[in-house]
Write a protein that holds these residues in place. Structure first.
Motif: not given
Length: 402
Positions: A248-250, A281-283, A233-239, A41-49
């Motif tokens: 992934i994200g901005n 780290l960035k996108n 951070d916001e509008d950003t996440g890790i897969l 499986g997978a996890l999508l963990i986002g900072g907000g937004g």
């Protein structure tokens, strides 16, 4: 003489015991310094937004139109739940993104969360979304219940669990900012402290750079040095897939693993020259959880392939609609190499290495080369760095097709 000999033997035995114990401690510390992601499986963990890219990743890994989604809004406060008691407003966000089969699970009662009837929606779920709010509410309701176990089973079946803000923190083993007092959300050291543990030995913090939380992680790691700190951070996440995640994200993801890394040098500093450092780290950047280091191509282990397999990829690959820009795949000294050609400019060939079937990488420029066979058996190359399809083959492939 006999007494002296016995003394020496005793001291020697004591030293052996001390070193043996020290080795055990070192091995224990080495184990603690690893973070392990889900086996399946997978996890999508986002900072907000949630950005469009994050939505698309979640939708695709959930199964697209066939996805069976369960949303858990328990992190919300009572005012939010009373304002939308049937979660119609929340549901619209997901139907707008293509989800058709959506169910909600919510309770504050651990006895309910531990019941067979309550967990039924999770039995067939391909995806779960954990909302923002206060992560301790989610922990209080579901930790170590049948709901918690069934969430892990969603992953075991190859599903995806996603969430941002509170829905990010709860996925770690340590519940960062999980305080119950009025100011608890502002402190990274929490009570309760235990999260769902989908990734072990890890604390996920959110709204990170946007709220200037980047130095709070040091306070946590002073008392819990075995943890990997990840600030999103916001509008950003890790897969997270297995023991690796991709950003992934901005914006940026901050890493606290007791090292320092910069793409400028592409070397890992063990912090012997300084303390309290972190890096971002960035996108597109990848991180190895188990080895706790940035997953740059130079650290990847290549797959051995035969000379015949290398010969399959020889050729000239023209970029689509381009008459002046193409690439050559050549072999020099039994090494497969990638050569950039621009009109009269021919670059020196760069070694590329096999990662999986039809996927190659280089260790200097972080380039990835994807090759796909079409219905006629021809190969089409794809350069992941530039995101442009390249096609055209040499006579070798034409002969293969014929």
């Amino acid at each position: 003489m006999k007494i002296n000999f016995l003394k020496i033997a005793s001291i020697f035995s004591l030293l052996i015991l001390m070193f043996s114990c020290q080795d055990t401690v070192n091995k224990s510390n080495e184990t603690k310094s690893q973070s392990i992601g889900p086996t399946n499986g997978a996890l999508l963990i986002g900072g907000g937004g949630i950005t469009d890219e994050m939505w698309q990743v979640f939708y695709d890994l959930a199964g697209g139109k066939s996805a069976k989604l369960v949303i858990i809004p328990t992190a919300f406060d009572e005012n939010s739940i009373n304002y939308d008691p049937e979660f119609k407003i929340l549901k619209r966000q997901f139907t707008a993104r293509g989800f058709d089969d959506i169910q909600f699970m919510h309770t504050r009662d651990t006895l309910v969360a531990d019941s067979d009837e309550f967990i039924q929606p999770l039995k067939s779920a391909t995806a779960v979304w954990l909302t923002g709010g206060r992560q301790w509410r989610t922990a209080d309701a579901y930790l170590n219940t049948k709901t918690h176990l069934e969430l892990k089973n969603v992953l075991k079946r190859g599903g995806i669990i996603g969430g941002h803000s509170a829905g990010a923190s709860i996925q770690g083993s340590y519940l960062a900012r999980g305080g119950r007092d009025l100011n608890g959300s502002y402190r990274i050291i929490s009570n309760p402290k235990v999260g769902f543990g989908f990734v072990t030995n890890t604390a996920f913090d959110q709204h990170f750079l946007d709220r200037n939380r980047q130095y709070d992680m040091f306070d946590l790691l002073k008392i819990r040095p075995e943890l990997l700190g990840v600030g999103i951070d916001e509008d950003t996440g890790i897969l997270v897939q297995g023991n690796e995640f991709q950003v992934i994200g901005n914006k940026f993801v901050s890493i606290y693993d007791n090292t320092f890394w910069s793409p400028y040098f592409n070397e890992i500093d063990t912090l012997e020259t300084g303390k309290n450092k972190f890096y971002v780290l960035k996108n597109g950047d990848k991180y190895n959880l188990k080895e706790r280091r940035v997953q740059r191509n130079k650290f990847l282990k290549s797959k051995d392939i035969t000379s015949n397999e290398k010969n399959e990829y020889l050729g000239t690959y023209l970029f689509e609609k381009s008459k002046v820009y193409w690439n050559n795949i050549v072999i020099e000294n039994d090494t497969l190499k990638f050569q950039i050609v621009r009109r009269n400019i021919v670059r020196d060939p760069i070694p590329i290495y096999a990662y999986e079937k039809d996927i190659f990488f280089d260790t200097d420029a972080e380039l990835w080369f994807h090759f796909k066979r079409d219905s006629l058996g021809k190969i089409i190359g794809f350069d992941k760095k530039t995101h442009k399809f390249i096609n055209g083959l040499n006579q070798r492939f034409n002969k293969i097709v014929e």
